[in-house]
Design an enzyme around this catalytic site. Structure first.
Site, PDB file in Angstrom:
ATOM      1  N   ASN A  94      59.868 -69.377  35.968  1.00 42.78           N
ATOM      2  CA  ASN A  94      59.971 -69.165  34.524  1.00 42.78           C
ATOM      3  C   ASN A  94      58.616 -69.184  33.809  1.00 42.78           C
ATOM      4  OD1 ASN A  94      61.300 -69.637  31.661  1.00 42.78           O
ATOM      5  ND2 ASN A  94      59.923 -71.380  32.011  1.00 42.78           N
ATOM      6  N   SER A 146      61.567 -59.861  31.177  1.00 46.00           N
ATOM      7  CA  SER A 146      61.469 -59.682  29.718  1.00 46.00           C
ATOM      8  C   SER A 146      61.866 -58.256  29.382  1.00 46.00           C
ATOM      9  CB  SER A 146      60.017 -59.924  29.298  1.00 46.00           C
ATOM     10  OG  SER A 146      59.768 -59.378  28.024  1.00 46.00           O
ATOM     11  N   TYR A 159      51.329 -58.015  30.458  1.00 46.37           N
ATOM     12  CA  TYR A 159      52.621 -58.722  30.474  1.00 46.37           C
ATOM     13  C   TYR A 159      53.720 -57.767  30.959  1.00 46.37           C
ATOM     14  CZ  TYR A 159      56.389 -61.647  28.434  1.00 46.37           C
ATOM     15  OH  TYR A 159      57.502 -62.432  28.218  1.00 46.37           O
TER      16      TYR A 159
HETATM   17  P1  NDP Z   1      56.658 -71.160  26.393  1.00 36.12           P
HETATM   18  O1  NDP Z   1      55.276 -70.722  26.022  1.00 36.12           O
HETATM   19  O2  NDP Z   1      57.413 -72.075  25.504  1.00 36.12           O
HETATM   20  O3  NDP Z   1      56.655 -71.786  27.841  1.00 36.12           O
HETATM   21  C1  NDP Z   1      55.863 -71.304  28.867  1.00 36.12           C
HETATM   22  C2  NDP Z   1      55.787 -72.378  29.931  1.00 36.12           C
HETATM   23  O4  NDP Z   1      54.993 -71.914  31.028  1.00 36.12           O
HETATM   24  C3  NDP Z   1      55.142 -73.659  29.415  1.00 36.12           C
HETATM   25  O5  NDP Z   1      55.935 -74.765  29.799  1.00 36.12           O
HETATM   26  C4  NDP Z   1      53.801 -73.698  30.107  1.00 36.12           C
HETATM   27  O6  NDP Z   1      53.435 -75.044  30.356  1.00 36.12           O
HETATM   28  C5  NDP Z   1      54.075 -72.939  31.404  1.00 36.12           C
HETATM   29  N1  NDP Z   1      52.876 -72.318  31.955  1.00 36.12           N
HETATM   30  C6  NDP Z   1      52.156 -71.302  31.421  1.00 36.12           C
HETATM   31  N2  NDP Z   1      51.103 -71.017  32.212  1.00 36.12           N
HETATM   32  C7  NDP Z   1      51.159 -71.876  33.272  1.00 36.12           C
HETATM   33  C8  NDP Z   1      50.345 -72.098  34.407  1.00 36.12           C
HETATM   34  N3  NDP Z   1      49.232 -71.383  34.643  1.00 36.12           N
HETATM   35  N4  NDP Z   1      50.705 -73.064  35.284  1.00 36.12           N
HETATM   36  C9  NDP Z   1      51.817 -73.822  35.060  1.00 36.12           C
HETATM   37  N5  NDP Z   1      52.617 -73.650  33.998  1.00 36.12           N
HETATM   38  C10 NDP Z   1      52.297 -72.701  33.108  1.00 36.12           C
HETATM   39  O7  NDP Z   1      57.427 -69.777  26.624  1.00 36.12           O
HETATM   40  P2  NDP Z   1      58.976 -69.385  26.668  1.00 36.12           P
HETATM   41  O8  NDP Z   1      59.817 -70.557  26.939  1.00 36.12           O
HETATM   42  O9  NDP Z   1      59.236 -68.526  25.494  1.00 36.12           O
HETATM   43  O10 NDP Z   1      58.965 -68.413  27.942  1.00 36.12           O
HETATM   44  C11 NDP Z   1      59.427 -68.780  29.216  1.00 36.12           C
HETATM   45  C12 NDP Z   1      59.554 -67.531  30.068  1.00 36.12           C
HETATM   46  O11 NDP Z   1      60.470 -66.629  29.438  1.00 36.12           O
HETATM   47  C13 NDP Z   1      58.247 -66.754  30.225  1.00 36.12           C
HETATM   48  O12 NDP Z   1      58.163 -66.220  31.519  1.00 36.12           O
HETATM   49  C14 NDP Z   1      58.388 -65.630  29.204  1.00 36.12           C
HETATM   50  O13 NDP Z   1      57.625 -64.518  29.568  1.00 36.12           O
HETATM   51  C15 NDP Z   1      59.872 -65.348  29.299  1.00 36.12           C
HETATM   52  N6  NDP Z   1      60.418 -64.665  28.135  1.00 36.12           N
HETATM   53  C16 NDP Z   1      60.501 -65.294  26.914  1.00 36.12           C
HETATM   54  C17 NDP Z   1      61.050 -64.619  25.852  1.00 36.12           C
HETATM   55  C18 NDP Z   1      61.227 -65.250  24.516  1.00 36.12           C
HETATM   56  O14 NDP Z   1      61.772 -64.595  23.627  1.00 36.12           O
HETATM   57  N7  NDP Z   1      60.821 -66.493  24.299  1.00 36.12           N
HETATM   58  C19 NDP Z   1      61.523 -63.235  25.964  1.00 36.12           C
HETATM   59  C20 NDP Z   1      61.376 -62.695  27.281  1.00 36.12           C
HETATM   60  C21 NDP Z   1      60.846 -63.399  28.308  1.00 36.12           C
HETATM   61  P3  NDP Z   1      51.915 -75.576  30.080  1.00 36.12           P
HETATM   62  O15 NDP Z   1      51.538 -75.101  28.729  1.00 36.12           O
HETATM   63  O16 NDP Z   1      52.004 -77.056  30.219  1.00 36.12           O
HETATM   64  O17 NDP Z   1      51.107 -74.973  31.174  1.00 36.12           O
END
Ligand code: NDP
Length: 256
Positions: A94, A146, A159
């Site tokens: 995720n 997405s 992306y």
């Molecule tokens: P958030 O930004 O709230 O969460 C993203 C998460 O990914 C965070 O917990 C972050 O933790 C973690 N993360 C990012 N980079 C790294 C890394 N290098 N290593 C480890 N952890 C990482 O985003 P969303 O909850 O909105 O999105 C979750 C997923 O859903 C993503 O893949 C996004 O592309 C997808 N998505 C979301 C949509 C939406 O409308 N929200 C729509 C379509 C897809 P930390 O900061 O601690 O690293």
């Protein structure tokens, strides 16, 4: 009640890994598996966020501070989990980052960073976890895609490439791993209220208006909408589903 499963005479708990489980959609997914008594590992970079999430999710949540960009750190992490628990039942890829920038201005490094986090890390995690799942002929892997994999959305070239890559990888993995008893599926969220969408819509009311106007349900989704779909795809109810990408988008993809 602790959910137990008997494997090779061992009594072991079901184990799930949710990357990016400390916030947004990942948090809701982790919560869902915890509700169903999985011992759930959440992975993220930010230690404070992980601790807060663990506090909220309770004792069935374990945290791992790992920067998934560092691909070499993934195999030893998975190996350590296998040594500790003997199995992994579910992996949800995720974690993701976005970069909003005009195509002509995206540097090589920026493009590669988005691919590394969103796509390459999911590949390495999946390979390592699937290697451990194959001898048990059981396990479920979910990628989070997405709408950017489907539409021509401006200013998100890296992306979009990463998410389209995940959907292709879902099908490629499913055909190879199905004969070994593993299922691989993907969930493509529409527009869900999280920090990521807040950032994307911030200062861009036109984008938000456009999204809502073409979503037949007329609203943004909630992270729990995605968690419910992910849990379903990992459950026995979805036992004959593999290689599929399920859109969870309030009809956005068919909106006019
Ligand atoms: P958030 O930004 O709230 O969460 C993203 C998460 O990914 C965070 O917990 C972050 O933790 C973690 N993360 C990012 N980079 C790294 C890394 N290098 N290593 C480890 N952890 C990482 O985003 P969303 O909850 O909105 O999105 C979750 C997923 O859903 C993503 O893949 C996004 O592309 C997808 N998505 C979301 C949509 C939406 O409308 N929200 C729509 C379509 C897809 P930390 O900061 O601690 O690293």
């Amino acid at each position: 009640m602790i959910f137990n499963t008997h494997i090779y005479g061992m009594t072991t708990r079901k184990i799930a890994i949710v990357t990016g489980g400390s916030s947004g959609i990942g948090f809701a997914i982790a919560q869902k598996f915890i509700e169903h008594e999985y011992l759930t590992y959440i992975i993220g970079r930010n230690a404070d966020k992980l601790l807060k999430a663990q506090h909220a999710l309770g004792e069935n949540c374990q945290t791992a501070q790992l920067d998934l960009e560092q691909l070499d750190q993934i195999p030893p992490f998975i190996q350590a989990l296998i040594e500790k628990h003997g199995q992994i039942d579910v992996l949800v890829n995720n974690a993701g980052i976005n970069l909003k920038k005009p195509f002509l201005e995206v540097s090589n490094a920026e493009f590669m960073l988005v691919l590394q986090t969103n796509l390459a890390a999911a590949f390495v995690l999946s390979r390592e976890v699937a290697t451990a799942m194959v001898p048990r002929k059981n396990g479920s892997i979910i990628h989070i895609s997405s709408m950017a994999a489907w539409y021509g959305i401006p200013q998100v070239v890296a992306y979009a490439a990463a998410k389209a890559g995940l959907e292709g990888m879902t099908r490629a993995m499913a055909v190879e791993l199905s004969p070994m008893g593993l299922r691989v599926n993907c969930v493509a969220p529409g527009y869900i209220t999280t920090a990521m969408t807040e950032k994307a819509f911030n200062g861009d009311p036109e984008r938000k208006r456009k999204v809502l106007s073409r979503t037949p349900m007329g609203k943004m989704g909630d992270p729990t909408d995605i968690a419910n779909a992910v849990y379903f795809l990992c459950s026995e109810s979805a036992g004959f589903i593999t290689g599929e990408t399920l859109k969870v988008d309030g009809g956005n993809a068919i909106g006019y």
